[in-house]
Scaffold this motif. Structure first.
Motif, short mmCIF file in Angstrom:
data_model
loop_
_atom_site.label_atom_id
_atom_site.label_comp_id
_atom_site.label_asym_id
_atom_site.label_seq_id
_atom_site.Cartn_x
_atom_site.Cartn_y
_atom_site.Cartn_z
N ASN A 27 -1.48 -30.50 -8.94
CA ASN A 27 -1.64 -31.72 -9.72
C ASN A 27 -0.22 -32.18 -10.07
O ASN A 27 0.51 -31.44 -10.74
CB ASN A 27 -2.45 -31.35 -10.95
CG ASN A 27 -2.53 -32.44 -11.97
OD1 ASN A 27 -1.69 -33.30 -12.08
ND2 ASN A 27 -3.57 -32.37 -12.77
N ILE A 28 0.17 -33.38 -9.61
CA ILE A 28 1.53 -33.87 -9.85
C ILE A 28 1.45 -35.25 -10.50
O ILE A 28 0.89 -36.17 -9.92
CB ILE A 28 2.35 -33.96 -8.55
CG1 ILE A 28 2.37 -32.62 -7.82
CG2 ILE A 28 3.76 -34.46 -8.84
CD1 ILE A 28 2.96 -32.68 -6.42
N PHE A 54 3.84 -34.88 2.28
CA PHE A 54 3.42 -33.48 2.22
C PHE A 54 2.75 -33.01 3.52
O PHE A 54 2.07 -31.99 3.52
CB PHE A 54 2.45 -33.26 1.05
CG PHE A 54 3.13 -33.15 -0.28
CD1 PHE A 54 3.65 -31.94 -0.71
CD2 PHE A 54 3.28 -34.26 -1.09
CE1 PHE A 54 4.30 -31.84 -1.93
CE2 PHE A 54 3.91 -34.17 -2.31
CZ PHE A 54 4.43 -32.96 -2.74
N ALA A 55 2.97 -33.71 4.61
CA ALA A 55 2.31 -33.37 5.87
C ALA A 55 2.57 -31.92 6.28
O ALA A 55 1.68 -31.26 6.82
CB ALA A 55 2.76 -34.32 6.98
N HIS A 56 3.75 -31.41 5.97
CA HIS A 56 4.07 -30.02 6.32
C HIS A 56 3.21 -29.02 5.55
O HIS A 56 3.05 -27.89 5.99
CB HIS A 56 5.56 -29.75 6.05
CG HIS A 56 5.92 -29.75 4.61
ND1 HIS A 56 5.96 -30.91 3.85
CD2 HIS A 56 6.23 -28.74 3.77
CE1 HIS A 56 6.30 -30.59 2.60
NE2 HIS A 56 6.46 -29.29 2.53
N ARG A 57 2.63 -29.42 4.42
CA ARG A 57 1.73 -28.56 3.64
C ARG A 57 0.27 -28.77 4.03
O ARG A 57 -0.60 -28.04 3.59
CB ARG A 57 1.88 -28.84 2.14
CG ARG A 57 3.28 -28.66 1.57
CD ARG A 57 3.79 -27.24 1.54
NE ARG A 57 2.79 -26.30 1.10
CZ ARG A 57 2.74 -25.04 1.49
NH1 ARG A 57 3.64 -24.56 2.30
NH2 ARG A 57 1.79 -24.25 1.06
N ASP A 92 7.41 -20.15 -3.21
CA ASP A 92 7.72 -21.56 -3.37
C ASP A 92 6.50 -22.47 -3.26
O ASP A 92 6.64 -23.68 -3.27
CB ASP A 92 8.76 -22.00 -2.33
CG ASP A 92 10.14 -21.43 -2.66
OD1 ASP A 92 10.38 -21.12 -3.83
OD2 ASP A 92 10.95 -21.33 -1.74
N THR A 93 5.32 -21.94 -3.15
CA THR A 93 4.14 -22.79 -3.02
C THR A 93 3.56 -23.18 -4.37
O THR A 93 2.58 -23.89 -4.43
CB THR A 93 3.04 -22.11 -2.19
OG1 THR A 93 2.66 -20.91 -2.85
CG2 THR A 93 3.51 -21.83 -0.78
N HIS A 94 4.12 -22.69 -5.46
CA HIS A 94 3.62 -23.05 -6.78
C HIS A 94 3.70 -24.56 -6.97
O HIS A 94 4.59 -25.23 -6.44
CB HIS A 94 4.42 -22.37 -7.87
CG HIS A 94 4.23 -20.89 -7.91
ND1 HIS A 94 4.58 -20.07 -6.87
CD2 HIS A 94 3.73 -20.09 -8.87
CE1 HIS A 94 4.31 -18.82 -7.19
NE2 HIS A 94 3.79 -18.80 -8.39
N GLY A 95 2.81 -25.10 -7.78
CA GLY A 95 2.76 -26.54 -8.03
C GLY A 95 4.07 -27.12 -8.50
O GLY A 95 4.46 -28.22 -8.11
N LYS A 96 4.81 -26.40 -9.33
CA LYS A 96 6.07 -26.91 -9.86
C LYS A 96 7.08 -27.15 -8.75
O LYS A 96 7.83 -28.12 -8.77
CB LYS A 96 6.62 -25.99 -10.93
CG LYS A 96 5.81 -26.10 -12.22
CD LYS A 96 6.24 -25.06 -13.23
CE LYS A 96 5.40 -25.10 -14.48
NZ LYS A 96 3.98 -25.31 -14.33
N ALA A 97 7.14 -26.27 -7.79
CA ALA A 97 8.06 -26.46 -6.67
C ALA A 97 7.67 -27.70 -5.87
O ALA A 97 8.54 -28.44 -5.40
CB ALA A 97 8.08 -25.23 -5.77
N TRP A 101 9.58 -31.51 -4.65
CA TRP A 101 9.53 -32.08 -3.29
C TRP A 101 9.13 -33.55 -3.38
O TRP A 101 9.73 -34.40 -2.73
CB TRP A 101 8.57 -31.28 -2.41
CG TRP A 101 8.41 -31.86 -1.05
CD1 TRP A 101 7.32 -32.51 -0.55
CD2 TRP A 101 9.37 -31.86 0.01
NE1 TRP A 101 7.54 -32.93 0.73
CE2 TRP A 101 8.81 -32.53 1.11
CE3 TRP A 101 10.66 -31.36 0.13
CZ2 TRP A 101 9.48 -32.72 2.30
CZ3 TRP A 101 11.33 -31.56 1.33
CH2 TRP A 101 10.74 -32.22 2.40
N LEU A 102 8.10 -33.86 -4.17
CA LEU A 102 7.68 -35.26 -4.30
C LEU A 102 8.78 -36.11 -4.93
O LEU A 102 9.05 -37.22 -4.48
CB LEU A 102 6.40 -35.37 -5.13
CG LEU A 102 5.85 -36.78 -5.32
CD1 LEU A 102 5.56 -37.46 -3.97
CD2 LEU A 102 4.60 -36.76 -6.18
#
Length: 120
Positions: A27-28, A54-57, A92-97, A101-102
């Motif tokens: 959630n961002i 976020f296509a890479h995710r 690094d997959t946590h929401g904060k990281a 990126w966004l």
């Protein structure tokens, strides 16, 4: 922005963010630094643009919730945390990281709005 001089800056110059995660969902929230930047955020940060960033995710779905009184957008990205914080092998997959990126996403801004941008 047709015919206007524009500059390209990272999103963090237009807005700040808050984030969280629950399970495999991030959630961002993106909040405009200045009211003059709010219409640009609405235009630039579509669910499709965020999904492409976020296509890479490989999010299975990106939802956008508009909060005009706060001049904020809230994005919910499904299936982007490698199964969730407890299941992921990648720290690094946590929401904060992902919020960082966004906030690094490039955005075209009319040069006339430059005085309202944060930072140099």
């Amino acid at each position: 922005m047709t015919g206007q001089k524009t500059i390209t800056v990272p999103l963090y110059r237009l807005a700040h963010g808050r984030t969280g995660d629950k399970g495999n969902r991030s959630n961002i929230s993106v909040i405009a630094w200045h009211p003059a930047l709010w219409p640009l955020l609405l235009e630039a940060l579509t669910p499709e643009a965020v999904a492409a960033h976020f296509a890479h995710r490989q999010p299975s779905r990106v939802q956008r919730f508009v909060l005009p009184r706060l001049q904020a957008l809230n994005f919910v990205l499904d299936e982007v945390l490698d199964g969730g914080v407890n299941d992921a092998l990648n720290l690094d997959t946590h929401g904060k990281a992902l919020s960082f990126w966004l906030l690094d996403m490039p955005v075209r801004v009319p040069a006339a709005l430059q005085p309202h941008l944060a930072g140099p």
